[in-house]
Every structure is written in C-alpha cells, then in structure tokens.
Write a protein that holds these residues in place. Sequence first.
Motif, mmCIF file in Angstrom:
data_model
loop_
_atom_site.group_PDB
_atom_site.id
_atom_site.type_symbol
_atom_site.label_atom_id
_atom_site.label_comp_id
_atom_site.label_asym_id
_atom_site.label_seq_id
_atom_site.Cartn_x
_atom_site.Cartn_y
_atom_site.Cartn_z
ATOM 1 N N GLU A 1 -29.428 -81.129 -44.856
ATOM 2 C CA GLU A 1 -29.323 -82.258 -44.068
ATOM 3 C C GLU A 1 -28.507 -83.423 -44.578
ATOM 4 N N LYS A 2 -27.663 -83.886 -43.676
ATOM 5 C CA LYS A 2 -26.969 -85.106 -44.193
ATOM 6 C C LYS A 2 -27.830 -86.544 -44.415
ATOM 7 N N PRO A 3 -27.650 -87.086 -45.398
ATOM 8 C CA PRO A 3 -28.576 -88.411 -45.540
ATOM 9 C C PRO A 3 -28.020 -89.387 -44.577
ATOM 10 N N VAL A 4 -29.184 -90.201 -44.057
ATOM 11 C CA VAL A 4 -28.702 -91.161 -42.878
ATOM 12 C C VAL A 4 -28.540 -92.565 -43.770
ATOM 13 N N ARG A 5 -27.386 -93.284 -43.410
ATOM 14 C CA ARG A 5 -27.391 -94.646 -43.778
ATOM 15 C C ARG A 5 -27.342 -95.645 -42.781
ATOM 16 N N LEU A 6 -27.792 -96.707 -42.756
ATOM 17 C CA LEU A 6 -27.871 -97.823 -41.654
ATOM 18 C C LEU A 6 -27.062 -98.870 -41.814
ATOM 19 N N GLY A 7 -26.780 -99.643 -41.140
ATOM 20 C CA GLY A 7 -26.055 -100.993 -40.975
ATOM 21 C C GLY A 7 -25.846 -101.652 -39.697
ATOM 22 N N ALA A 8 -25.150 -102.732 -39.816
ATOM 23 C CA ALA A 8 -25.039 -103.652 -38.643
ATOM 24 C C ALA A 8 -23.655 -104.010 -38.560
ATOM 25 N N ALA A 9 -22.994 -104.097 -37.394
ATOM 26 C CA ALA A 9 -21.622 -104.505 -37.010
ATOM 27 C C ALA A 9 -21.976 -105.622 -35.937
ATOM 28 N N PHE A 10 -20.865 -106.642 -36.317
ATOM 29 C CA PHE A 10 -21.018 -107.793 -35.514
ATOM 30 C C PHE A 10 -19.504 -108.060 -34.604
ATOM 31 N N VAL A 11 -19.585 -108.016 -33.210
ATOM 32 C CA VAL A 11 -18.250 -107.983 -32.544
ATOM 33 C C VAL A 11 -18.390 -109.259 -31.817
ATOM 34 N N ALA A 12 -17.470 -109.948 -32.127
ATOM 35 C CA ALA A 12 -17.286 -111.487 -31.419
ATOM 36 C C ALA A 12 -16.119 -111.497 -30.602
ATOM 37 N N ILE A 13 -16.347 -111.921 -29.350
ATOM 38 C CA ILE A 13 -15.030 -111.937 -28.402
ATOM 39 C C ILE A 13 -14.980 -113.462 -28.037
ATOM 40 N N ASP A 14 -13.868 -113.871 -27.680
ATOM 41 C CA ASP A 14 -13.789 -115.560 -27.615
ATOM 42 C C ASP A 14 -13.121 -115.401 -25.911
ATOM 43 N N ASN A 15 -13.199 -116.945 -25.375
ATOM 44 C CA ASN A 15 -12.847 -116.659 -24.139
ATOM 45 C C ASN A 15 -11.365 -116.292 -23.657
ATOM 46 N N ALA A 16 -10.728 -116.041 -24.527
ATOM 47 C CA ALA A 16 -9.176 -115.439 -24.300
ATOM 48 C C ALA A 16 -9.355 -114.028 -24.322
ATOM 49 N N ASP A 17 -10.590 -113.438 -24.369
ATOM 50 C CA ASP A 17 -10.396 -111.926 -24.535
ATOM 51 C C ASP A 17 -9.890 -111.335 -25.886
ATOM 52 N N ALA A 18 -10.459 -112.050 -27.002
ATOM 53 C CA ALA A 18 -9.807 -111.636 -28.227
ATOM 54 C C ALA A 18 -10.932 -111.397 -29.186
ATOM 55 N N VAL A 19 -10.766 -110.289 -30.079
ATOM 56 C CA VAL A 19 -11.964 -110.041 -30.735
ATOM 57 C C VAL A 19 -11.787 -110.207 -32.393
ATOM 58 N N TYR A 20 -12.744 -110.447 -32.994
ATOM 59 C CA TYR A 20 -12.546 -110.970 -34.351
ATOM 60 C C TYR A 20 -12.489 -109.786 -35.378
ATOM 61 N N LEU A 21 -11.399 -109.745 -35.860
ATOM 62 C CA LEU A 21 -11.322 -108.278 -36.775
ATOM 63 C C LEU A 21 -10.987 -108.722 -38.223
ATOM 64 N N ARG A 22 -11.022 -107.906 -39.162
ATOM 65 C CA ARG A 22 -10.676 -108.143 -40.628
ATOM 66 C C ARG A 22 -10.290 -106.635 -41.384
ATOM 67 N N LYS A 23 -9.814 -106.922 -42.414
ATOM 68 C CA LYS A 23 -9.079 -105.597 -43.038
ATOM 69 C C LYS A 23 -10.326 -105.112 -44.140
ATOM 70 N N ARG A 24 -10.510 -103.945 -44.230
ATOM 71 C CA ARG A 24 -11.460 -103.329 -45.258
ATOM 72 C C ARG A 24 -10.748 -103.523 -46.527
ATOM 73 N N PRO A 25 -11.584 -103.571 -47.783
ATOM 74 C CA PRO A 25 -10.670 -103.217 -48.993
ATOM 75 C C PRO A 25 -9.960 -102.175 -49.355
ATOM 76 N N ASP A 26 -8.977 -102.083 -49.901
ATOM 77 C CA ASP A 26 -7.846 -100.786 -49.910
ATOM 78 C C ASP A 26 -8.489 -99.796 -50.684
ATOM 79 N N THR A 27 -9.557 -99.964 -51.595
ATOM 80 C CA THR A 27 -10.231 -98.636 -51.851
ATOM 81 C C THR A 27 -11.539 -98.252 -51.310
ATOM 82 N N GLY A 28 -12.015 -97.148 -51.417
ATOM 83 C CA GLY A 28 -13.322 -96.557 -50.737
ATOM 84 C C GLY A 28 -13.020 -96.264 -49.639
ATOM 85 N N LEU A 29 -14.367 -95.852 -48.855
ATOM 86 C CA LEU A 29 -14.406 -95.154 -47.598
ATOM 87 C C LEU A 29 -13.583 -95.992 -46.818
ATOM 88 N N LEU A 30 -12.613 -95.289 -45.827
ATOM 89 C CA LEU A 30 -11.877 -96.089 -44.718
ATOM 90 C C LEU A 30 -11.243 -97.287 -45.565
#
Length: 362
Positions: free
Chosen positions: A238-267
């Motif tokens: 069975e695969k182990p389960v990992r937990l986390g949280a994600a934060f989706v912010a949207i402004d009044n111009a319909d834009a979403v706050y994004l950022r870039k993940r570090p270059d190494t590691g998963l994704l």
Amino acid sequence: MTCETLTAEDAAALLLTWYDRHHRDLPWRVSPPMARQGVVADPYHVWLSEVMLQQTTVQAVKAYFDKFLRLWPTVEDLAAADSEDVMKAWAGLGYYARARNLRKCAEAVAREHGGRFPDTEEGLKALPGVGAYTAAAIAAIAFNRRSAVLDGNVERVISRLYAVETPLPAAKAGMRQLVSRLTPADRPGDFAQAMMDLGATICTPKRPACTLCPFHMKCMALHSADPETFPIKAAKKEKPVRLGAAFVAIDNADAVYLRKRPDTGLLGGMTEVPGTDWSARRDGETSVDARPFAAPWEPCGTIAHVFTHFELRLSVYRANVAEALPAAGGWWEPIATLNMQALPTVMKKAIAQAIPHAFKPG
Ligand code: SF4
C-alpha cells in the motif's frame, strides 16, 4: 486443440504478417509500406515518443508529440529551448523528471554527438534519462538493431505465450531473454512495434481477443489456463499517505497567486500555489506558517493525488483579496492564462477545487 511449439522463425513470420495488415498508424511511426519504400524512423521522433509514452497512454501522447515537434522540430531546437518553455509544454503529462531529462538529453545529443543520436543500445544508455527500455526501443526502431524491447504490453504477451509462473517484477530478466530469443535479425524494429501493438490491441489485460491473435495455436496460457491470470504480479504494497495544505488566493481582477517550485526535487521547477511541505503528519489545520500572506482564508475541501511512491491529500484553502497584494517571490496570473503555466496536475486539481471554473473553456 493442442498447443504447438513456438520457434523463433514462427514467431517472426506470424507476427510480422499480422503487423503488416494490422499495425497502428502513429504519428512517430514509419508504417510497413513506407518502410518498404526506404523511409526510416527519425531517432528524435522515436526517442521523444518513447519518453512521453512512459506511464502515459498513446491517446494522451499524440497531442503532446505534435506540440513538441511544432515548437522544436529538431533535437538541436529542443536543446536550445528555454527550460521553462519545455516544462510548460510538458505540463499535464506528469512525471516531470522526464521533462527535465528531455532537455538535458537533447543538449547532450546536440553538443556531444553533433545532433545525431548514438546508434547502439550502449551509446543510447549513456544519454541523460535514457534507461535500458528506451535505449533498446530506439536502437530497434530507429536503427534496426536486434534489441530485446520489453514494455508492459510485451510483458503481458510473453507472460501468456509462455505461461510464465514467476511473478513480476522478478520475471523481467527471464522475459527479456525470451524476447531476445524471438527477435529476428530481419525487421527487428517492426517486430518490437508489432509486439507492442499486439499487447495494446489484441492481448489486452482483460478479455484478450485470442481468436484474432496470430499466436493462438502457440500460446501456452490459452491452452492451459485463463490468459487473464497472466502476467502474475507480486502483491502490491500500500502507498503511504502524505498530507499537506494548498492556498489559492484570487484577487478582484480574477488573477491567482502562483510561485515557482525549487528547481530540484519532486515537481522541480514547476509552478504551484503556495502550500505546506508534504509530510506524513502535517495536515491543513496546522499550516498557518505556509500561508503566503494574511487574508481571510476559508477551507474549501480536500483533493487527492497519487504519485509513484505515495498518495497525497491536500486541504485546500481559498481567499478572495480586494486587490493583488505585493508578490513576495510569486506572481499574479490571470485565470484566462493559467493553462499556459507549467502547472502539474496536482496543482490544477487544487486550483479547480477552490475556483471550479478555473480550467473550464470559455
Ligand atoms: S492467444 Fe490470447 S493470450 Fe495468447 S498471446 Fe494471443 S491474445 Fe494473448
């Protein structure tokens, strides 16, 4: 009906005759009639398709293959491409280490081999991200080498033809020897593609169409047992389960706050919404530190995503902000252009959980 012995000569004759009539037309493939006119497969096309096809269906790969060739028609073009553009073009195919290696491999071919892929399995295996399977496939299909090509489809056919009792993955080495023995010196590339096609279209995991199979007089599974019981697989952990949280912010111009993940590691190097790291213990309720800024964050559900080695469950939070807050290391991306970002599927799921219309057309 008794099971006849399968010789290497029989296997090649039966399978190639079937392939000449029933091969799949695929955009990266040279079909038998074209091959007879002297057309040879382009190693760049074969390599690109084989990398894309790992863990992904033919149907899903077709559009990506066309897009990559439009953007980068030659391996030199891909070598000169901006890494971020390659990641963006790859977004949605998953297993992003493949995209990072894709560009590295193109660079190695362009710089160290003058833009020509090595024509042996050994030479190909020395390229970044090219494993034993991909090297064998390119050597056979693009260079007509007598290489033993064993993917999931071929494993299924071989396991049934010989009623292989050893479970996978332990059975792989023996199966490779069997494929090696059957692969002919003449048309080894077509033989490899024919085995793949047979597995994909006739010798399917469920309800194989044995009456249409060129091997039906020679198949041990068909004559001695239920073909569907092959290949035998070792019990999955069975695969182990990992937990986390994600934060989706949207402004009044319909834009979403994004950022870039570090270059190494998963994704690595991909785009994300801010969030916690993913651990076995942490959940969304203990993730205050990971919020990108103070805002009226509201929980809006949980999404699940399965990676190779674990299952991730993310608690998703949404905040509406009156205007775009100063971007601390990230940026505000209009919803209309989210699809042009290098967002992996898990991040698209998180955003869609918070903003259901985010990826809907129109
Ligand atoms: S006879 Fe049936 S089980 Fe055997 S190789 Fe053909 S399709 Fe597969």
